[in-house]
Design an enzyme around this catalytic site. Structure first.
Site, PDB file in Angstrom:
ATOM      1  N   ASN A 167       0.761  -1.087   0.095  1.00  0.00           N
ATOM      2  CA  ASN A 167       0.233   0.046  -0.139  1.00  0.00           C
ATOM      3  C   ASN A 167       0.899   1.484   0.143  1.00  0.00           C
ATOM      4  O   ASN A 167       1.964   1.391   0.182  1.00  0.00           O
ATOM      5  CB  ASN A 167      -0.683  -0.113   1.397  1.00  0.00           C
TER       6      ASN A 167
ATOM      7  N   GLY B  21     -15.842   1.881   2.375  1.00  0.00           N
ATOM      8  CA  GLY B  21     -14.094   2.544   2.614  1.00  0.00           C
ATOM      9  C   GLY B  21     -13.189   2.439   1.513  1.00  0.00           C
ATOM     10  O   GLY B  21     -12.116   2.622   1.424  1.00  0.00           O
TER      11      GLY B  21
ATOM     12  N   HIS C  49     -10.376  -4.401  -6.315  1.00  0.00           N
ATOM     13  CA  HIS C  49      -8.618  -4.512  -5.259  1.00  0.00           C
ATOM     14  C   HIS C  49      -9.557  -5.231  -4.058  1.00  0.00           C
ATOM     15  O   HIS C  49     -10.596  -4.625  -3.000  1.00  0.00           O
ATOM     16  CB  HIS C  49      -7.787  -3.485  -5.430  1.00  0.00           C
TER      17      HIS C  49
ATOM     18  N   PHE D 106     -26.117   5.094  18.265  1.00  0.00           N
ATOM     19  CA  PHE D 106     -26.269   4.832  19.288  1.00  0.00           C
ATOM     20  C   PHE D 106     -25.421   3.714  19.028  1.00  0.00           C
ATOM     21  O   PHE D 106     -25.147   2.017  20.155  1.00  0.00           O
ATOM     22  CB  PHE D 106     -27.976   4.150  19.515  1.00  0.00           C
TER      23      PHE D 106
ATOM     24  N   SER E  64     -10.911   3.799  -1.155  1.00  0.00           N
ATOM     25  CA  SER E  64     -10.775   5.031  -2.279  1.00  0.00           C
ATOM     26  C   SER E  64     -10.724   4.507  -2.947  1.00  0.00           C
ATOM     27  O   SER E  64     -10.551   5.904  -4.225  1.00  0.00           O
ATOM     28  CB  SER E  64      -9.990   5.528  -1.327  1.00  0.00           C
TER      29      SER E  64
END
Lengths: 348, 348
Positions: free
Chosen positions: A76, A159, A166, A318, A161
């Site tokens: 990464n 999540g 991938h 909550f 980006s």
């Protein structure tokens, strides 16, 4: 160097990017989700836009970091943890910290920017799972690494980006909390009953029947009784196995088939929702100092599985403050819809 | 009737809306966030659009469900839990379930559709906190209820479905997992040291100094050492108190002042981010059957606080599958930015 930090009050770990200089405006303007392959670092010809590759399958010319691959694994570019350095653990007042040793890799699943999992062949998906298996096996050799978590974020709300298909792995020097909890539950169950709790679950759910979403020769897909999200699904091998790394090529092909079938049904029912896939498998085999016996029954007590988590409801105040999920869809209803859906996108 | 369900493998509770007939297309088209007061059920004159009110402050004519109120509390029209019925607990194979007895209420904080917390006067915020305190005290009288969680979702990404300023409470027949964890930690700390762990935290963080975001006469705002989100902040009363219900009017006024000051700084730094506020306070005083001594030290060991959670990063596959957060902003940096910001929207 990033840090793993432990809060003794909430008993939670966080990975803190300590070296980064924060600029508030970065958070103020979220990046728009683009679906164009232009400028995408995961395309053929863009291999120099990623760090040098760790692994590639399918390339004929054996020239690393060139086009022609079918699956490609790279570090990464903005890693949560780093592979270089010595692991140190220290206390800070009432707190604990561990320096951020680990690995953060990206598995580019296909060169085709638009080939979602549901669009690919079982063979292509098998190749993706082979890359998962190979990286898992390789990273476990590192004595500092206690766990390798493989996961996929699809869609912005889940999540991701980048839209190019991938998956990722993050290898950590501590077994993650959620996994430890599962491992302890499985070990205690074995200690009392000499049975795998996941095998018990499969046995029971086959008898009840109403939470079984799909079943093939070697896999069963269950809607968990206390599902946190609508259409949350667990994919389990029916035959007991604690470790994904031991899965045969044939099993990975069948896994590709059933995942493709399942995600086609999901696409039909939920119109291409954002989702996460998470692999839970046995931890690295390195014993902890002073606890050489810690995982001695793991071969019998644990059972690898993949969790599918569609992100169509929110984790709000909550849920965060209580640890309870609110799920508006009974898993029995979700299972029925999944059974009745077809994998080619047509209602039966 | 909804159900609370417990998963023995993940050791998680979910609230499942079992009676609802699921229609997949509902998830496919998310509602757009509208900021217009037109059609908003929380406006003056729209009182009939909500279930009949439970509480209202500030109305001169004493006629319920009419305009003129300053804060109004109503049952949630789509409650996660219901107040009617008898509590039953039962096993289902290896699972557990409890019927969905509880309460789900909405605190309409102001009649002004656009008056965010940062825009209101400390007196208006004091009135909101008085409503929190009164509902907490009232619901605790119900022997079936073990906990009342008060929270606020602001903005779509934080889970708010309506933009009109409101908070909520969900009262549950079981103490939520996250709260139990905190209560156990606090009780064990007291058992070993006869000190409150939160008081210890305040003492230590004042000495370190670098994670203190703000401080007033009676409150301290800390960036937690292992913050899960950038700019996550805990608001703690400096004087030990286990129970928000015991807070004086004067303390609630100061809380209003410091929250307003804090949220103005946040707005300046992060451009009006979505966020959650969550109150953690002592559970209902009813002893569990067979465990009359369970909370005997709670007055000494627990310490109420409010958690502020900005939702500018996502809970993705890694976070869900590991229980670890990844936080790109060191809390020490966030605290420094907050100290240096001003509450009137200008850089110092």
């Amino acid at each position: 160097m990033p840090e793993l930090r432990f809060d003794p009050i909430r008993r939670r770990w966080s990975i803190i990017a300590t070296e980064r200089k924060f600029r508030p405006h970065e958070f103020a303007q979220p990046q728009p989700e683009t679906s164009s392959p232009e400028g995408c670092p995961f395309e053929y010809g863009q291999e120099a836009a990623t760090p040098p590759e760790i692994l590639a399958y399918g390339r004929q010319n054996h020239q690393p970091n060139t086009p022609g691959w079918q699956v490609r694994v790279v570090p990464n570019k903005f890693p949560a943890l780093r592979i270089e350095g010595e692991l140190t653990r220290e206390g800070v007042g009432i707190f604990d910290r561990v320096n951020g040793i680990g690995a953060h890799e990206v598995i580019i699943e296909t060169p085709n920017h638009h080939a979602e999992v549901a669009d690919r062949s079982p063979e292509e998906l098998q190749l993706m799972f082979k890359a998962w298996r190979e990286r898992l096996t390789d990273l476990r050799r590192d004595i500092r690494i206690r766990y390798v978590l493989l996961f996929k974020n699809k869609g912005r709300d889940a999540g991701a980006s980048l839209p190019h298909p991938h998956s990722q792995l993050i290898a950590t020097p501590i077994i993650p909390t959620v996994v430890v909890e599962e491992l302890n539950v499985a070990r205690n169950h074995w200690a009392h009953k000499e049975r795998c709790i996941f095998c018990d679950l499969i046995h029971q759910e086959k008898a009840f029947g109403d939470r079984v979403a799909l079943e093939t020769e070697h896999f069963i897909l269950l809607e968990p009784f206390a599902a946190s999200f609508p259409f949350e699904t667990w994919i389990l091998p029916k035959q007991h196995s604690h470790d994904f790394a031991l899965a045969s090529d044939a099993l990975l092909l069948e896994l590709g088939k059933v995942l493709r079938d399942f995600l086609r049904r999901i696409r039909q029912l939920l119109a291409d929702p954002p989702y996460n896939l998470i692999l839970h498998t046995a931890p690295s085999p390195h014993p902890r100092p002073g606890q050489p016996q810690y995982w001695t029954t793991i071969e019998y007590d644990y059972h690898w599985h993949i969790e599918f988590v569609p992100r169509i409801t929110r984790i709000a105040g909550f849920e965060w403050g209580s640890g309870y999920a609110i799920n508006p869809t009974p898993p029995e209803e979700a299972a029925r819809f999944l059974r009745e859906a077809t994998s080619d996108g047509e209602q039966p």
